[in-house]
Write an enzyme that holds these catalytic residues in place. Structure first.
Site, PDB file in Angstrom:
ATOM      1  N   THR A   4      41.340  47.024 -91.477  1.00  8.41           N
ATOM      2  CA  THR A   4      39.923  47.110 -91.098  1.00  8.41           C
ATOM      3  C   THR A   4      39.151  48.081 -91.977  1.00  8.41           C
ATOM      4  O   THR A   4      37.941  47.914 -92.167  1.00  8.41           O
ATOM      5  CB  THR A   4      39.754  47.497 -89.617  1.00  8.41           C
ATOM      6  N   ILE A  55      33.107  46.680 -89.701  1.00  8.59           N
ATOM      7  CA  ILE A  55      33.020  45.981 -88.411  1.00  8.59           C
ATOM      8  C   ILE A  55      34.459  45.766 -87.959  1.00  8.59           C
ATOM      9  O   ILE A  55      34.978  44.648 -87.920  1.00  8.59           O
ATOM     10  CB  ILE A  55      32.232  44.665 -88.543  1.00  8.59           C
ATOM     11  N   HIS A  56      35.128  46.877 -87.627  1.00  9.14           N
ATOM     12  CA  HIS A  56      36.563  46.868 -87.340  1.00  9.14           C
ATOM     13  C   HIS A  56      36.967  45.730 -86.398  1.00  9.14           C
ATOM     14  O   HIS A  56      37.917  44.983 -86.657  1.00  9.14           O
ATOM     15  CB  HIS A  56      36.975  48.203 -86.702  1.00  9.14           C
ATOM     16  N   ASP A  57      36.230  45.611 -85.280  1.00 10.97           N
ATOM     17  CA  ASP A  57      36.684  44.738 -84.199  1.00 10.97           C
ATOM     18  C   ASP A  57      36.520  43.252 -84.475  1.00 10.97           C
ATOM     19  O   ASP A  57      37.038  42.421 -83.737  1.00 10.97           O
ATOM     20  CB  ASP A  57      35.947  45.105 -82.912  1.00 10.97           C
TER      21      ASP A  57
END
Length: 311
Positions: A194, A240-242
């Site tokens: 990520t 936008i890790h998720d």
């Protein structure tokens, strides 16, 4: 035409969680069967409201949102308003969802949906893993009905809360250890991947100009953290890790992963919350049912994000 992939999203709805929800709703390949909110980035009252309102923004108020755990299993709740703003989405005010407020506990609703779908449900967990741990411990046969769990959390190398631990795992290490030891196959999209998936500031500003409400939310929600991300990515963009486990569910071909064993350190003075992998060790764990994601085609990632908030 292939059947849709039934998914359940468990989220501590902060800025990147909002991006993940909007991305999930954009894919016709995904059937979002339910959403649960957990405390993490901010308190439960905020993550619950944000999840409902983001679904409404996307025209999906038909997807039920359930309230989950108000805090970790054993430790104190630690939140991240410095990154996500006081309300979790960069202090952006969204229209309130008119959908009825669900009161059933998240772990019960999740279990019932998994049982209904007879083992086909995939759970995308992008916050602390408290709700999943409660589902596993409350319902002993929960693991029978879940096809796999895709998480944003952990790191094979490094951390972002401590030198060893990533936020979602560090927030509730005991819950994470329950999930990783459940026997359910896990895809771990940790900081290894990520941190590489940087969405350029220039593209963020460009999509904002479309005035699509989703693009406006993505842009404005990162306003609080934009100076920090500029430092973290050397001026390149936001993370936008998720969105990564959502994209992995539909487009695994843009990622590289390695199959391994993972355990979570819950006792270490300096390593609490560390996801310990056997990726680069001669000694392998006996239980090995985790795919640790290590790399991504960043250009493809960015294209999918842009499409998610503009098309």
């Amino acid at each position: 035409m292939n059947e849709k992939i039934p998914v359940w999203i468990d989220t501590d709805t902060g800025v990147d969680d909002a991006g993940a929800l909007m991305t999930a709703f954009s894919f016709p390949e995904l059937d979002v069967t339910g959403i649960s909110a957990v405390a993490g980035n901010v308190h439960l009252k905020d993550t619950f409201r944000n999840a409902r309102n983001v679904a409404y923004l996307c025209g999906r108020q038909d997807v039920k949102v359930y309230p989950g755990a108000e805090g970790p299993l054993f430790c104190e709740l630690v939140t991240a308003e410095a990154v996500h703003g006081d309300n979790g989405i960069g202090n952006v005010t969204l229209p309130e969802s008119p959908a009825p407020k669900e009161t059933k506990k998240a772990w019960t609703a999740m279990y019932e949906k998994a049982k209904e779908l007879k083992g086909e449900l995939q759970i995308i967990a992008v916050g602390p893993l408290t709700d999943l741990a409660l589902a596993i411990t409350t319902y002993p046969d929960f693991h029978v009905y879940v096809k796999r769990i895709l998480i944003m959390g952990g790191a094979a190398v490094g951390g972002n809360v401590t030198a060893a631990a990533e936020f979602n795992i560090h927030a509730d290490p005991e819950a994470a250890e329950i999930v990783f030891n459940s026997g359910i196959p896990v895809v771990m999209c940790g900081l290894d991947v990520t941190d590489k998936a940087v969405y350029p500031f220039e593209e963020l500003d460009r999509v904002y100009e479309t005035k699509d409400p989703r693009a406006v939310l993505l842009h404005d929600a990162y306003g609080v953290a934009r100076p920090q991300y500029s430092t973290w990515t050397k001026g390149k963009g936001i993370r936008i890790h998720d969105a990564n486990p959502v994209l992995y569910a539909v487009h695994p071909e843009i990622y590289h992963s390695e199959h391994c064993g993972v355990f979570v350190e819950t006792q270490g003075l300096y390593t609490r919350g560390k996801t310990v992998t056997d990726l680069w060790s001669d000694q392998k764990f006996k239980e090995r049912h985790v795919d640790v994601v290590l790399d991504v085609d960043v250009n493809a990632f960015c294209r999918y994000i842009t499409d998610a908030v503009t098309k």
